[in-house]
Design a protein around this motif. Structure first.
Motif, short mmCIF file in Angstrom:
data_model
loop_
_atom_site.label_atom_id
_atom_site.label_comp_id
_atom_site.label_asym_id
_atom_site.label_seq_id
_atom_site.Cartn_x
_atom_site.Cartn_y
_atom_site.Cartn_z
N LEU A 68 0.80 -1.31 0.01
CA LEU A 68 -0.03 -0.09 0.24
C LEU A 68 0.86 1.11 0.00
N SER A 69 2.04 1.16 0.86
CA SER A 69 2.81 2.44 0.75
C SER A 69 3.19 2.85 -0.63
N ALA A 70 3.72 1.92 -1.48
CA ALA A 70 4.12 2.00 -2.70
C ALA A 70 2.92 2.35 -3.76
N ALA A 71 1.77 1.87 -3.40
CA ALA A 71 0.60 2.02 -4.21
C ALA A 71 0.11 3.43 -4.33
N SER A 73 1.85 6.11 -3.32
CA SER A 73 2.82 6.93 -3.78
C SER A 73 2.71 6.96 -5.18
N ASP A 74 1.93 6.24 -5.90
CA ASP A 74 1.86 6.11 -7.38
C ASP A 74 0.44 7.10 -7.48
N PRO A 75 0.55 8.39 -8.07
CA PRO A 75 -0.50 8.95 -8.41
C PRO A 75 -1.42 8.31 -9.53
N ALA A 76 -0.85 7.80 -10.28
CA ALA A 76 -1.81 7.15 -11.57
C ALA A 76 -2.73 6.07 -10.94
N LEU A 77 -2.32 5.26 -10.05
CA LEU A 77 -2.89 4.08 -9.25
C LEU A 77 -4.05 4.93 -8.29
N SER A 78 -3.60 5.96 -7.65
CA SER A 78 -4.61 6.72 -6.94
C SER A 78 -5.81 7.29 -7.62
N ILE A 79 -5.55 7.90 -8.70
CA ILE A 79 -6.39 8.27 -9.81
C ILE A 79 -7.43 6.91 -9.99
N VAL A 80 -7.01 5.95 -10.58
CA VAL A 80 -7.74 4.86 -10.95
C VAL A 80 -8.57 4.43 -9.84
N LEU A 81 -7.90 4.12 -8.65
CA LEU A 81 -8.62 3.48 -7.47
C LEU A 81 -9.93 4.70 -6.94
N ASP A 82 -9.66 5.90 -6.94
CA ASP A 82 -10.59 6.85 -6.73
C ASP A 82 -11.79 6.84 -7.65
N SER A 83 -11.58 6.60 -8.72
CA SER A 83 -12.67 6.75 -9.94
C SER A 83 -13.47 5.22 -9.68
N LEU A 84 -12.67 4.32 -9.53
CA LEU A 84 -13.35 2.92 -9.23
C LEU A 84 -14.26 2.97 -8.07
N ALA A 85 -13.83 3.71 -7.08
CA ALA A 85 -14.50 3.76 -5.68
C ALA A 85 -15.78 4.60 -5.99
N ASP A 86 -15.57 5.55 -6.41
CA ASP A 86 -16.81 6.65 -6.85
C ASP A 86 -17.80 6.00 -7.41
N ARG A 92 -21.97 -1.60 -2.81
CA ARG A 92 -20.55 -2.37 -3.05
C ARG A 92 -19.55 -1.72 -2.35
N SER A 93 -18.85 -2.41 -1.44
CA SER A 93 -17.79 -2.00 -0.68
C SER A 93 -16.29 -2.31 -1.50
N MET A 94 -15.39 -1.58 -1.20
CA MET A 94 -14.08 -2.09 -1.88
C MET A 94 -13.05 -2.54 -0.91
N LEU A 95 -12.63 -3.95 -1.32
CA LEU A 95 -11.50 -4.36 -0.44
C LEU A 95 -10.29 -4.44 -0.99
N LEU A 96 -9.44 -3.56 -0.57
CA LEU A 96 -7.99 -3.19 -0.87
C LEU A 96 -6.95 -4.41 -0.42
N MET A 97 -6.29 -5.17 -1.52
CA MET A 97 -5.51 -6.23 -1.23
C MET A 97 -4.06 -5.96 -1.83
N PRO A 98 -3.17 -5.44 -0.93
CA PRO A 98 -1.89 -5.13 -1.34
C PRO A 98 -1.09 -6.41 -1.89
N GLY A 99 0.00 -5.86 -2.61
CA GLY A 99 0.68 -7.24 -3.23
C GLY A 99 1.97 -7.44 -2.43
N VAL A 100 2.44 -8.46 -2.66
CA VAL A 100 3.63 -9.07 -2.24
C VAL A 100 4.44 -9.73 -3.27
N GLU A 101 5.46 -8.97 -3.67
CA GLU A 101 6.32 -9.86 -4.96
C GLU A 101 5.56 -10.09 -6.07
N GLY A 102 4.64 -8.99 -6.45
CA GLY A 102 3.78 -9.11 -7.75
C GLY A 102 2.24 -9.43 -7.62
#
Length: 339
Positions: A68-71, A73-86, A92-102
Motif C-alpha cells: 500500500l505504501s508504494a501503491a 505513492s503512485d498518482p496514476a494508481l490513486s486516480i484509478v482507485l478513486d474513480s473506481l470507488a466513486d 458495493r464495498s471495496m476491499l484493497l488487497m496489497p501485493g507481495v512480490e507481484g
C-alpha cells in the motif's frame, strides 16, 4: 425487525423494504419506520447476517501488485482507485488487497469476503489469480495480465510509446535512452534484446518497450524496480553517464520522468536545452513540473470508472465481453525541444 413491525403496525416485509427497497414505500411510511427503529435502538439489517442469508457480501476485491505504501505513492494508481470507488454502487464495498512480490498472497485471496475481483497491473502467472479462478470469482483485469474469461480494460500502450519515440526522433534526437519498468526480476540494465522484451512478466512493459523499439534502434535501457521518483533518478544517473550521452529520455511513467528531471539538475543539465524528457500517464504532477512535462496521456479516470462498471455488470450476471482499450495521445509541453 418483528418488534419494529409490531410497533408501527406493518408487516416484517414492509420493514425490510424500508431498508432494502425504499422505492416500494411512500416517503412518509419509510420515515416513520426508520424513526421508530431508531427509537427502539435498531440500526437496520446487520450486513454480516444479510451476507449469510444471500451468500453474497457485495464486496469488490481490488488486488494490487505492490504494498500500500508504494501503491499510494503512485498518482496514476490513486486516480484509478478513486474513480473506481466513486463508481461502485452504495451497496458495493471495496476491499484493497496489497501485493507481495507481484500480487496478494494466494491464501489472502482464499479468505477474502468478496464476490468479484479486480486485478490491477499484476504480472503473468500471478498465484493470486489462480485462487480467483479456483473460487470461481468473476474477474476484471486493469492493464494486465490478459486472461480468457475475464473482463478487461487497458490502454493503447504500444501506440502511445511509439508516439513518444516518434516525437523525440522528429525533434532530431538520435541518442535516446529509456527508463523502463523492470522487464525481469533481475533488473539488469542495458540494451534490451528482442527475447528479453518478449518475455517480460508484465504486459504493459512489453507493450511500451515494443512501442519504443519500433521507432528506435536498441536504445540503452535502465530497468527500475518500481515507479517511484527515486527509481527514475537513479536510472537517469546511469543513462546520462553513457557514451554517447542520451539527449532524450523516454520514461514509462511520469513519476520516473520527474525523477529523471531531478537527476538532470544533479548533473547540471538543463531541460529541455540539454536533455529532452517524455513521461507516460499525464498525472497532475506532469503539468506542474518545472518545466511542464511532455507525456503520453491515458484517461485514468475513465479506466477506473469502466473497471467498476464491468465489476458491477459481472455481479449482475453479465458476460465479460470484449476488452475495452482506451486511446493514448501525446501531450506536448516544455520538457522537449529540437536537438
Amino acid at each position: 425487525m418483528d418488534t419494529v413491525a409490531r410497533e408501527v403496525g406493518v408487516s416484517r416485509a414492509t420493514v425490510s423494504n424500508a431498508y432494502n427497497r425504499p422505492d416500494q414505500l411512500s416517503a412518509s411510511l419509510r420515515e416513520r419506520i426508520i424513526m421508530t427503529a431508531a427509537a427502539l435502538g435498531y440500526a437496520g439489517p446487520d450486513p454480516v447476517a444479510r451476507s449469510l442469508a444471500t451468500r453474497s457480501g457485495g464486496a469488490v476485491a481490488v488486488m494490487l501488485g505492490s504494498r500500500l505504501s508504494a501503491a499510494f505513492s503512485d498518482p496514476a494508481l490513486s486516480i484509478v482507485l478513486d474513480s473506481l470507488a466513486d463508481t461502485l454502487d452504495v451497496e458495493r464495498s471495496m476491499l484493497l488487497m496489497p501485493g507481495v512480490e507481484g500480487g496478494p498472497r494466494r491464501e489472502s485471496v482464499a479468505r477474502a469476503h468478496a464476490d468479484v475481483a479486480v486485478a490491477y497491473s499484476l504480472p503473468d502467472e500471478c498465484a493470486a489469480l489462480v485462487e480467483v479462478e479456483r473460487r470461481g470469482l468473476p474477474l476484471v483485469v486493469i492493464d494486465q495480465p490478459v486472461l480468457p474469461g475475464s473482463a478487461m480494460v487497458d490502454v493503447a500502450d504500444r501506440a502511445g510509446a511509439a508516439l513518444a519515440a516518434s516525437h523525440v526522433v522528429g525533434l532530431g534526437h538520435r541518442d535516446v535512452g529509456v527508463l523502463a519498468f523492470a522487464l525481469h526480476a533481475d533488473g539488469v540494465s542495458g540494451p534490451p534484446s528482442a527475447e528479453r522484451v518478449a518475455t517480460s512478466r508484465y504486459r504493459v512493459t512489453r507493450e511500451r518497450m515494443a512501442g519504443y523499439v519500433s521507432v528506435l534502434d536498441a536504445p540503452p535501457v535502465w530497468e527500475t524496480p518500481g515507479c517511484l521518483r527515486d527509481h527514475g533518478r537513479e536510472g537517469a544517473h546511469w543513462l546520462l553517464r553513457q557514451v554517447p550521452r542520451p539527449t532524450a529520455l523516454l520514461c514509462m511513467s511520469d513519476e520516473l520522468a520527474l525523477g529523471a528531471l531531478r537527476a538532470a539538475h544533479d548533473l547540471g543539465l538543463r531541460v529541455p536545452e540539454d536533455l529532452t524528457l517524455v513521461g507516460f500517464d499525464d498525472t497532475p504532477a506532469a503539468q506542474w513540473a518545472d518545466p511542464p512535462l511532455t507525456t503520453v496521456r491515458q484517461d485514468l479516470v475513465d479506466k477506473g470508472r469502466i473497471a467498476a462498471e464491468l465489476a458491477i455488470s459481472l455481479l449482475d450476471g453479465a458476460r465479460p465481453g470484449p476488452s475495452r482499450t482506451l486511446p493514448t495521445t501525446l501531450v506536448e509541453r516544455a520538457s522537449t525541444a529540437p536537438r
